[in-house]
Design an enzyme around this catalytic site. Structure first.
Site, short mmCIF file in Angstrom:
data_model
loop_
_atom_site.label_atom_id
_atom_site.label_comp_id
_atom_site.label_asym_id
_atom_site.label_seq_id
_atom_site.Cartn_x
_atom_site.Cartn_y
_atom_site.Cartn_z
N LYS A 127 -5.03 38.59 18.76
CA LYS A 127 -5.39 39.27 17.66
C LYS A 127 -4.77 39.09 16.43
O LYS A 127 -5.20 40.47 15.56
CB LYS A 127 -5.62 41.14 18.39
N ASP B 194 3.11 32.53 23.29
CA ASP B 194 2.94 33.84 23.16
C ASP B 194 1.31 33.39 22.12
O ASP B 194 1.28 33.48 20.90
CB ASP B 194 2.98 35.45 22.00
N ASP C 152 14.04 30.53 18.84
CA ASP C 152 14.14 31.87 19.21
C ASP C 152 14.45 32.95 18.07
O ASP C 152 15.70 32.86 17.89
CB ASP C 152 13.42 32.03 20.23
N GLU D 257 12.58 22.50 19.35
CA GLU D 257 11.36 23.32 20.55
C GLU D 257 11.21 25.05 19.51
O GLU D 257 12.35 25.49 19.74
CB GLU D 257 12.40 23.54 21.97
N ASP E 184 -0.36 27.69 29.14
CA ASP E 184 -1.53 28.00 30.53
C ASP E 184 -1.98 29.83 29.86
O ASP E 184 -3.68 29.18 30.14
CB ASP E 184 -0.59 29.81 31.00
N THR F 179 8.86 25.53 32.34
CA THR F 179 10.07 26.96 32.40
C THR F 179 9.46 28.02 32.88
O THR F 179 9.03 27.59 34.59
CB THR F 179 9.05 27.15 30.73
N TYR F 180 10.48 29.19 33.25
CA TYR F 180 10.33 30.29 34.15
C TYR F 180 8.86 29.79 33.67
O TYR F 180 8.06 30.83 35.35
CB TYR F 180 11.24 31.46 33.36
N TYR F 181 8.24 30.45 32.72
CA TYR F 181 7.66 31.58 32.89
C TYR F 181 6.23 29.93 33.63
O TYR F 181 5.08 31.11 33.71
CB TYR F 181 6.72 31.69 31.41
N GLU F 182 6.02 29.44 33.17
CA GLU F 182 5.34 28.01 33.68
C GLU F 182 5.60 27.91 35.25
O GLU F 182 4.51 27.40 35.16
CB GLU F 182 5.74 26.30 33.08
#
Length: 252
Positions: free
Chosen positions: A129, A125, A76, A51, A159, A199-202
């Site tokens: 840019k 992320d 990570d 992952e 997302d 996940t937390y962000y999902e």
């Protein structure tokens, strides 16, 4: 670095299932575990699944719980985030969950050809840019191809409509047909045990009514990966908790 972060780094240094590697450790040389993760880290011959950009490690831990006959490594650079998943795996006694703290730019210094069976990219992320920093860019896909086994697959859960559209365009220009392409994963009812790990962000994006996108594809042995020449509308909000702006995101 704050005291809390220092404490987390110190704790993880004692975790047997965490490898922390500085850039200098792999600069112009391979890491000692390259080609030896099964034998020397996991002590088994089970498949290895990565992952990349694991954040808090929810997916790594969730997958390890679901599949005890597979090995999972969360990667990570943010050790303070990784600490949560690493601690959870330790407390649960998960022998098939490991964590690697390093920069993904040098990920091919850690894994030998055909050593990895699958790659998960969970809510990276979108780097709207900076093309070379997108985890699905040709820059990174070339590195993944160095260690992903023939027939190995890459999963992208995001997302970001920008990253989803960009990745689809990149696959198309390189004649790679997705095995699965879902623009609204849960809305289309595709959810299964694996994809159901959130996940937390999902959870955060779902709460704001943002559809979750999913792509699954193989990396074929192409001679040269090309970047797509397309204009993609940027996301109207910033992703992955980096100063999130929610004023343009409507709850459903």
């Amino acid at each position: 670095m704050g005291k809390n972060k220092l404490k987390k780094f110190a704790e993880m240094a004692s975790y047997p299932h965490v490898v922390q590697a500085n850039l200098k450790d792999v600069l112009n040389r391979d890491h000692p575990l390259k080609g030896k993760w099964k034998q020397e880290f996991f002590n088994n011959e089970h498949p290895v699944i990565l992952e990349l950009g694991c954040g808090k490690g929810e997916y790594t831990v969730g997958l390890a719980k679901l599949y005890p006959d597979k090995n999972f490594i969360g990667v990570d650079i943010k050790g303070s985030r990784m600490h949560r998943g690493a601690t959870d795996a330790l407390n649960r006694g998960l022998k098939n969950a490991g964590f690697l703290r390093t920069r993904i730019e040098v990920i091919d210094s850690f894994f030998a050809p055909a050593e990895v069976d699958e790659i998960w990219l969970t809510f990276p992320d979108p780097q709207m840019k900076k093309v070379r920093k997108r985890l699905t860019s040709s820059f990174f896909l070339k590195r993944y191809r160095n260690f992903l086994k023939p027939g190995g697959v890459i999963h992208l859960k995001t997302d970001s409509n920008f990253l989803y559209a960009y990745t689809k365009a990149l696959l198309e220009v390189n004649n790679i047909v997705p095995l699965v392409d879902e623009a609204d994963l849960y809305g289309n009812g595709y959810e299964d045990d694996i994809l159901g790990i959130k996940t937390y962000y999902e959870t955060k994006w779902l709460d704001y009514g943002i559809p979750i996108k999913y792509l699954k594809f193989e990396l074929h042995d192409v001679s040269q990966l090309k970047e797509p020449d397309v204009e993609i509308e940027p996301d109207p909000y910033r992703s992955a908790g980096r100063g999130v702006k929610t004023r343009n995101v409507q709850k459903t």
